[in-house]
Design a protein around this motif. Structure first.
Motif, PDB file in Angstrom:
ATOM      1  N   GLY A  18       0.802  -1.211   0.000  1.00  0.00           N
ATOM      2  CA  GLY A  18       0.000   0.000   0.000  1.00  0.00           C
ATOM      3  C   GLY A  18       0.837   1.265   0.000  1.00  0.00           C
ATOM      4  N   ALA A  19       0.146   2.387  -0.106  1.00  0.00           N
ATOM      5  CA  ALA A  19       0.821   3.681  -0.160  1.00  0.00           C
ATOM      6  C   ALA A  19       1.620   3.960   1.104  1.00  0.00           C
ATOM      7  CB  ALA A  19      -0.213   4.781  -0.395  1.00  0.00           C
ATOM      8  N   SER A  20       1.141   3.523   2.249  1.00  0.00           N
ATOM      9  CA  SER A  20       1.865   3.793   3.500  1.00  0.00           C
ATOM     10  C   SER A  20       3.206   3.066   3.530  1.00  0.00           C
ATOM     11  CB  SER A  20       1.014   3.383   4.703  1.00  0.00           C
ATOM     12  OG  SER A  20       0.730   1.989   4.673  1.00  0.00           O
ATOM     13  N   GLY A  39      -5.494  13.922  -0.845  1.00  0.00           N
ATOM     14  CA  GLY A  39      -6.215  12.670  -0.696  1.00  0.00           C
ATOM     15  C   GLY A  39      -5.244  11.506  -0.646  1.00  0.00           C
ATOM     16  N   ALA A  40      -5.417  10.567  -1.593  1.00  0.00           N
ATOM     17  CA  ALA A  40      -4.539   9.393  -1.633  1.00  0.00           C
ATOM     18  C   ALA A  40      -3.259   9.642  -2.423  1.00  0.00           C
ATOM     19  CB  ALA A  40      -5.291   8.215  -2.244  1.00  0.00           C
ATOM     20  N   CYS A  55      15.429  13.388  -9.162  1.00  0.00           N
ATOM     21  CA  CYS A  55      14.265  12.923  -9.911  1.00  0.00           C
ATOM     22  C   CYS A  55      13.030  13.241  -9.083  1.00  0.00           C
ATOM     23  CB  CYS A  55      14.355  11.431 -10.248  1.00  0.00           C
ATOM     24  SG  CYS A  55      14.206  10.330  -8.822  1.00  0.00           S
ATOM     25  N   THR A  56      11.861  13.021  -9.665  1.00  0.00           N
ATOM     26  CA  THR A  56      10.609  13.225  -8.946  1.00  0.00           C
ATOM     27  C   THR A  56       9.810  11.927  -8.975  1.00  0.00           C
ATOM     28  OG1 THR A  56       9.495  14.024 -10.941  1.00  0.00           O
ATOM     29  CG2 THR A  56      10.539  15.676  -9.517  1.00  0.00           C
ATOM     30  N   GLY A  57       8.709  11.905  -8.230  1.00  0.00           N
ATOM     31  CA  GLY A  57       7.900  10.697  -8.197  1.00  0.00           C
ATOM     32  C   GLY A  57       6.526  10.938  -7.617  1.00  0.00           C
ATOM     33  N   ASP A  58       5.712   9.912  -7.686  1.00  0.00           N
ATOM     34  CA  ASP A  58       4.341   9.957  -7.183  1.00  0.00           C
ATOM     35  C   ASP A  58       4.052   8.727  -6.342  1.00  0.00           C
ATOM     36  OD1 ASP A  58       3.639  12.250  -8.892  1.00  0.00           O
ATOM     37  OD2 ASP A  58       3.703  10.782 -10.532  1.00  0.00           O
ATOM     38  N   ILE A  59       3.379   8.939  -5.237  1.00  0.00           N
ATOM     39  CA  ILE A  59       2.719   7.851  -4.510  1.00  0.00           C
ATOM     40  C   ILE A  59       1.238   8.005  -4.806  1.00  0.00           C
ATOM     41  CG2 ILE A  59       2.239   6.816  -2.265  1.00  0.00           C
ATOM     42  CD1 ILE A  59       4.814   8.023  -1.224  1.00  0.00           C
ATOM     43  N   GLY A  60       0.662   7.050  -5.505  1.00  0.00           N
ATOM     44  CA  GLY A  60      -0.711   7.187  -5.970  1.00  0.00           C
ATOM     45  C   GLY A  60      -0.748   7.869  -7.325  1.00  0.00           C
ATOM     46  N   PRO A  82       1.257   1.622  -5.934  1.00  0.00           N
ATOM     47  CA  PRO A  82       1.119   3.088  -6.040  1.00  0.00           C
ATOM     48  C   PRO A  82       2.448   3.828  -5.926  1.00  0.00           C
ATOM     49  CG  PRO A  82       0.421   2.360  -3.868  1.00  0.00           C
ATOM     50  CD  PRO A  82       0.673   1.110  -4.660  1.00  0.00           C
ATOM     51  N   LEU A  83       3.317   3.616  -6.923  1.00  0.00           N
ATOM     52  CA  LEU A  83       4.613   4.273  -6.943  1.00  0.00           C
ATOM     53  C   LEU A  83       5.054   4.472  -8.384  1.00  0.00           C
ATOM     54  CD1 LEU A  83       7.312   5.267  -5.700  1.00  0.00           C
ATOM     55  CD2 LEU A  83       8.044   2.862  -5.629  1.00  0.00           C
ATOM     56  N   ALA A  84       5.492   5.666  -8.694  1.00  0.00           N
ATOM     57  CA  ALA A  84       6.064   5.960 -10.013  1.00  0.00           C
ATOM     58  C   ALA A  84       7.238   6.911  -9.825  1.00  0.00           C
ATOM     59  CB  ALA A  84       5.017   6.591 -10.927  1.00  0.00           C
TER      60      ALA A  84
END
Length: 284
Positions: A18-20, A39-40, A55-60, A82-84
């Protein structure tokens, strides 16, 4: 533009990552800064404290990118995590190398995850898709995209790759080297735009101090009200070649009459049309 890396795990893994858990894994990484949570969704940026690769990234999923009409490609037997990560293309190539080190560390903290290079996908019924981290393959893809995106840009200045590699090594090893040789002054190494060329440089301010000469082309010299540039080779020659050090490709320059005379009386190159380049303004 960026090269995007997505992360997956087998559908048989329970419970799903999960995201956590992703956030905890990133929190353990030095240089990660989280943005504003929506939000998420939680964006983040990473900058290596030594080399300043980033670099950058996203959770969700970013809210504006949640495409319900054209959902992401599904891969049989795999579940999206949920990781990019987004590896910028308008940077020196070693930013990609350093970011792949970050990926490897995240995979160690989140065992079972696999990587998808979004430029090297086939689709659900064509197999391929997620797999182990292929550093060479990702770097080759990055090089191709980097060339395509930057070849005709006039606002991105190119540094010779050998000089770029030397700068990378100096930044990467500078801290450890300075601990071994605390008697030397270890300057920052940066990049200047000089005569429409990107060139590596460091500040040489105090000729009375023993100095770790970085593997740079130019030295910025300040004396009285004058500031100018001095080829680094001239300092090395005045010091009798200096003492090559075992780390950071640096040379120990010991102060003496010839070194002080060079600082005081050398003919400097003009710094009138010189400006410092931020790390996002040059590539190799």
């Amino acid at each position: 533009m960026d090269l995007d890396l997505l992360f997956y795990e087998p559908e048989t893994v329970e419970p799903p990552t999960g995201a956590s858990q992703v956030e905890d894994a990133l929190s353990a990484e030095v240089g990660v800064v989280f943005g504003r949570r929506q939000g998420a969704y939680l964006p983040f940026a990473w900058c290596d404290p030594a080399s300043r690769a980033r670099c950058t990234g996203d959770i969700g999923t970013p809210p504006l990118e949640d495409d319900t009409i054209n959902p992401p490609t599904a891969y049989s037997g795999w579940r999206a995590v949920p990781l990019a990560l987004h590896l910028p293309l308008a940077t020196p190539h070693w930013h990609c190398v350093e970011a792949l080190g970050l990926v490897a560390r995240l995979l160690d903290r989140l065992p079972g995850l696999q990587v998808l290079n979004t430029e090297d996908t086939i689709g659900a019924d064509g197999e391929a898709g997620p797999g182990p981290l292929d550093r060479g393959g990702v770097l080759a893809t990055w090089e191709q995209l980097h060339y395509a995106q930057t070849a005709d840009r006039s606002d991105l200045h190119r540094l010779d790759r050998a000089a770029s590699l030397a700068l990378w090594r100096y930044r990467r090893e500078r801290h450890v080297a300075s601990e071994r040789h605390p008697e030397l002054h270890w300057p920052e190494a940066t990049v200047l735009l000089h005569a429409d060329r990107a060139r590596t440089a460091a500040l040489w301010a105090d000729p009375a101090a023993d100095f770790a000469l970085p593997p740079v082309e130019l030295l910025v010299v300040r004396r009285d009200a004058e500031t100018g540039l001095l080829p680094a080779d001239e300092l090395c020659a005045a010091a009798g070649g200096g003492e090559p050090l075992e780390r950071a490709a640096a040379i120990a320059i010991h102060s003496g009459p010839a070194v002080c005379a060079l600082h005081a009386g050398s003919r400097l190159l003009s710094a009138t049309r010189v400006r410092m380049l931020a790390d996002g303004d040059w590539s190799d």
